[in-house]
Scaffold this motif. Structure first.
Motif, mmCIF file in Angstrom:
data_model
loop_
_atom_site.group_PDB
_atom_site.id
_atom_site.type_symbol
_atom_site.label_atom_id
_atom_site.label_comp_id
_atom_site.label_asym_id
_atom_site.label_seq_id
_atom_site.Cartn_x
_atom_site.Cartn_y
_atom_site.Cartn_z
ATOM 1 N N UNK A 59 0.814 -1.215 0.000
ATOM 2 C CA UNK A 59 0.000 0.000 0.000
ATOM 3 C C UNK A 59 0.845 1.262 0.000
ATOM 4 N N UNK A 60 1.971 1.239 0.729
ATOM 5 C CA UNK A 60 2.808 2.440 0.800
ATOM 6 C C UNK A 60 3.446 2.756 -0.551
ATOM 7 N N UNK A 61 3.713 1.722 -1.322
ATOM 8 C CA UNK A 61 4.339 1.937 -2.627
ATOM 9 C C UNK A 61 3.372 2.569 -3.608
ATOM 10 N N UNK A 62 2.090 2.225 -3.504
ATOM 11 C CA UNK A 62 1.092 2.754 -4.433
ATOM 12 C C UNK A 62 1.049 4.276 -4.381
ATOM 13 N N UNK A 63 1.366 4.842 -3.207
ATOM 14 C CA UNK A 63 1.340 6.295 -3.074
ATOM 15 C C UNK A 63 2.361 6.978 -3.980
ATOM 16 N N UNK A 64 3.368 6.221 -4.438
ATOM 17 C CA UNK A 64 4.404 6.806 -5.284
ATOM 18 C C UNK A 64 4.096 6.653 -6.781
ATOM 19 N N UNK A 78 -7.744 1.162 -29.409
ATOM 20 C CA UNK A 78 -7.315 0.881 -30.781
ATOM 21 C C UNK A 78 -7.221 -0.611 -31.066
ATOM 22 N N UNK A 79 -7.530 -1.444 -30.045
ATOM 23 C CA UNK A 79 -7.461 -2.907 -30.179
ATOM 24 C C UNK A 79 -6.103 -3.359 -30.707
ATOM 25 N N UNK A 80 -5.034 -2.825 -30.101
ATOM 26 C CA UNK A 80 -3.678 -3.237 -30.494
ATOM 27 C C UNK A 80 -3.430 -4.668 -30.037
ATOM 28 N N UNK A 81 -3.055 -5.499 -30.971
ATOM 29 C CA UNK A 81 -2.800 -6.896 -30.645
ATOM 30 C C UNK A 81 -1.394 -7.075 -30.067
ATOM 31 N N UNK A 82 -1.204 -8.170 -29.347
ATOM 32 C CA UNK A 82 0.106 -8.468 -28.777
ATOM 33 C C UNK A 82 0.107 -8.306 -27.269
ATOM 34 N N UNK A 83 1.287 -8.486 -26.676
ATOM 35 C CA UNK A 83 1.479 -8.383 -25.227
ATOM 36 C C UNK A 83 2.192 -7.079 -24.900
ATOM 37 N N UNK A 84 1.716 -6.385 -23.866
ATOM 38 C CA UNK A 84 2.295 -5.112 -23.447
ATOM 39 C C UNK A 84 2.605 -5.176 -21.950
ATOM 40 N N UNK A 85 3.778 -4.655 -21.581
ATOM 41 C CA UNK A 85 4.189 -4.615 -20.178
ATOM 42 C C UNK A 85 4.396 -3.161 -19.769
ATOM 43 N N UNK A 86 3.758 -2.773 -18.686
ATOM 44 C CA UNK A 86 3.841 -1.403 -18.179
ATOM 45 C C UNK A 86 4.609 -1.429 -16.859
ATOM 46 N N UNK A 87 5.828 -0.866 -16.874
ATOM 47 C CA UNK A 87 6.664 -0.845 -15.681
ATOM 48 C C UNK A 87 6.257 0.311 -14.777
ATOM 49 N N UNK A 88 6.109 0.017 -13.501
ATOM 50 C CA UNK A 88 5.726 1.061 -12.551
ATOM 51 C C UNK A 88 6.807 2.124 -12.423
ATOM 52 N N UNK A 89 8.037 1.757 -12.791
ATOM 53 C CA UNK A 89 9.129 2.730 -12.766
ATOM 54 C C UNK A 89 8.796 3.948 -13.629
ATOM 55 N N UNK A 90 8.049 3.731 -14.700
ATOM 56 C CA UNK A 90 7.717 4.819 -15.624
ATOM 57 C C UNK A 90 6.550 5.673 -15.146
ATOM 58 N N UNK A 91 5.974 5.318 -14.001
ATOM 59 C CA UNK A 91 4.785 6.029 -13.539
ATOM 60 C C UNK A 91 4.951 6.599 -12.133
ATOM 61 N N UNK A 92 6.211 6.776 -11.718
ATOM 62 C CA UNK A 92 6.439 7.423 -10.429
ATOM 63 C C UNK A 92 5.964 8.866 -10.495
ATOM 64 N N UNK A 93 5.247 9.283 -9.477
ATOM 65 C CA UNK A 93 4.842 10.680 -9.431
ATOM 66 C C UNK A 93 5.954 11.518 -8.799
#
Length: 458
Positions: A123-128, A144-159
C-alpha cells in the motif's frame, strides 16, 4: 414531368455527397460508412452501422484472446485482465467520423489498476505511482485494439513525490593488509559510484576500465566481495563469481568474490526496470558500500542452509637437520569449510514466492605439516663406522651417497671395485670377503624408508 424525375435524382445525389457528418445510403434504406473509414483496427467502409457493430464485437473478442497486459515492478509481473475493460460500441459507432480513423470508447475502473499494483507491491508503494496515468495508457491499448502483449513498468509512472531510498549497506573493515588499505584510501578519497542500469549486466572489470582505475587484484577482490555481500539480499542475479583456494582474512564466509585481471571477473544482473546506484567510500580504515534506488516490492532474506568444517590432516616429515626430540611446524594448518546460502523471497503478505541458492562455497582444509628428526638406526654397525674388522679390504674412500629411501648408488674404489646398487640401510652396510651384503633391516628402518611412514594420522 420528366424534369421532376431528373430533379429527384439530383437531390438524392446531392444528399449522398453532402448529407452530413456520416454519408449514409438512404437510397437503399441502410446507413453505411463511406470509404476509408476505420474504427479501432477495423475497416468499416461501405458497412452499415449494424454490421459495423457485429464486426467490432468479433474484433474485441479476438483482441481479448491475443496477448496480455502486464504491470511490472522489480521483475514481478501481474496481468490486467482484458475482461475488465468496458466497451461502449453504440457510442463509438455514432461518434465515428467518415473517412477517418476512429477509436473505441472504453472504460477501465481505477480499482482494477490499483488491485493489479497491490499484487506485486504494498500500500505504501502505491502512493508513489501515478495510477490515473497508468490507467490511461492501458485504456489506449484497448481503444485501438492493439494486438500483442504489453508490459507497463511502474518505474515509468512514479509521481513527483516518489523518492529513492537506501536499500542495503555493508562494510569490510577487518583483515585488510596495509598495502590494500593504502590503495583503497587513495582510490576512494572521494566517493565513487557504480551505476546499475535497469535490465542490464554490470561488470566490475568494465567499471574499473571505464573509471580508469589501476589497482591490485587483491584490492579489486575486496571490492568484489563487498558488492557481492551488498546485493545478496536483493533480487539482483549473480552472473559470474569466483572464490579463492582459502578464505581471505577480509572476506565473510559465503560472500567472497575473487577478481583477477583478464581472468576472473565479477558480474551481476539488475532484473528491474529501475536504475540503482552503488556508492563506495573508504572511511576509518573500512570500505563501505551503499545501494540506493527505488524500494523493492518484496521482502528478501539470506539464510545459511549448511555450514560445516573439516579438520586438517597431520603430515609428518623427517629431516636430518632437526635435532633428536625436536619438532618444527612447517605449516600450522587450517580447517576446511563449506557453506550454502539461500535467498528467500516473500511478498507483502509474507508468503514465500521462491527460494534460491546464491552461493555454495567449499574451501579444502590446509594440512598441518610437522618436521621431525630422523629416527635413530637399530643397525649393529653405527653410522660412519669404518672399523670393518672382518673386511680384508679397507674402504676408507667410499664415495657413495645414501638417499632417504636407502638406495646406495656409490662405488668402492680399487682394490675392492664394488659397485653396489642394491638397497642399503641409510646408515650404511658392512662388506665381508670383498662383497657387499645387505643386513636385515629392523622394523623401524623399514617404516622410515617406506613413503607411507612419512605420514601420521589423518
Amino acid at each position: 414531368m420528366q424534369g421532376m424525375k431528373w430533379l429527384g435524382v439530383f437531390v438524392v445525389g446531392a444528399s449522398l455527397m453532402y448529407g452530413g457528418v456520416k454519408g449514409y445510403d438512404h437510397f437503399w434504406g441502410e446507413e453505411r460508412f463511406t470509404h476509408e473509414t476505420m474504427i479501432a483496427n477495423q475497416v468499416v467502409a461501405n458497412v452499415s452501422k449494424s454490421n459495423a457493430e457485429e464486426q467490432l464485437v468479433q474484433a474485441i473478442s479476438d483482441w481479448k484472446e491475443d496477448g496480455f497486459l502486464y504491470v511490472e515492478w522489480a521483475g514481478q509481473l501481474n496481468v490486467v485482465s482484458k475482461e475488465d475493460f468496458e466497451f461502449d460500441l453504440p457510442s463509438s459507432i455514432n461518434a465515428a467520423q467518415d473517412g477517418t480513423s476512429n477509436t473505441l470508447q472504453v472504460a477501465l475502473p481505477l480499482q482494477v489498476v490499483t488491485s493489479a499494483i497491490q499484487t506485486i507491491t504494498d500500500d505504501s508503494f502505491i502512493q508513489q505511482v501515478d495510477v490515473p496515468k497508468l490507467q490511461e495508457h492501458l485504456v489506449d491499448v484497448a481503444t485501438s485494439l492493439e494486438n500483442g502483449t504489453f508490459t507497463f513498468s511502474l518505474q515509468d509512472y512514479f509521481n513527483e513525490s516518489a523518492t529513492v531510498e537506501t536499500i542495503e549497506e555493508t562494510v569490510i573493515q577487518n583483515g585488510l593488509s596495509f598495502s590494500v588499505q593504502q590503495e583503497l584510501r587513495e582510490l576512494f578519497n572521494t566517493d565513487r559510484e557504480i551505476n546499475v542500469l535497469p535490465m542490464d549486466i554490470t561488470s566490475l572489470a568494465n567499471w574499473l576500465m571505464s573509471e580508469e582505475i589501476e589497482i591490485s587484484d587483491e584490492s579489486a577482490s575486496v571490492i568484489a566481495s563487498l558488492v557481492n555481500q551488498l546485493i545478496a539480499a536483493t533480487n539482483f542475479e549473480i552472473k559470474e563469481r569466483h572464490i579463492s583456494p582459502t578464505l581471505p582474512t577480509y572476506a565473510t564466509l559465503g560472500y567472497e568474490a575473487r577478481f583477477e585481471k583478464e581472468r576472473m571477473d565479477y558480474k551481476w544482473l539488475n532484473p528491474n526496470n529501475s536504475k540503482y546506484v552503488i556508492t563506495l567510500s573508504f572511511v576509518n580504515n573500512m570500505l563501505r558500500a551503499e545501494l540506493v534506488g527505488a524500494a523493492l516490492p518484496t521482502e528478501i532474506t539470506v539464510e545459511t542452509n549448511r555450514n560445516e568444517t573439516f579438520a586438517p590432516k597431520k603430515i609428518v616429515q623427517y629431516s636430518p637437520t632437526v635435532r633428536t626430540g625436536q619438532t618444527t611446524v612447517k605449516e600450522v594448518g587450517e580447517q576446511g569449510k563449506i557453506i550454502e546460502l539461500v535467498r528467500t523471497v516473500k511478498d507483502s503478505s509474507g508468503e514465500v514466492i521462491k527460494k534460491e541458492t546464491i552461493s555454495s562455497d567449499f574451501y579444502p582444509p590446509v594440512h598441518r605439516v610437522e618436521v621431525k628428526a630422523l629416527v635413530a638406526s637399530t643397525s649393529t654397525t653405527p653410522p660412519g663406522n669404518t672399523d670393518n674388522t672382518n673386511n680384508t679390504g679397507e674402504q676408507p674412500n667410499n664415495t657413495g651417497s645414501n638417499n632417504p629411501n636407502g638406495n646406495n648408488t656409490g662405488t668402492n674404489p680399487p682394490p675392492n671395485n664394488n659397485s653396489g646398487t642394491g638397497s642399503q640401510p641409510p646408515t650404511g652396510g658392512t662388506s665381508n670377503d670383498n662383497s657387499n651384503k645387505q643386513e636385515e633391516k629392523s622394523d623401524a628402518d623399514k617404516e622410515r624408508e617406506s613413503p607411507e611412514g612419512l605420514y601420521e594420522g589423518k
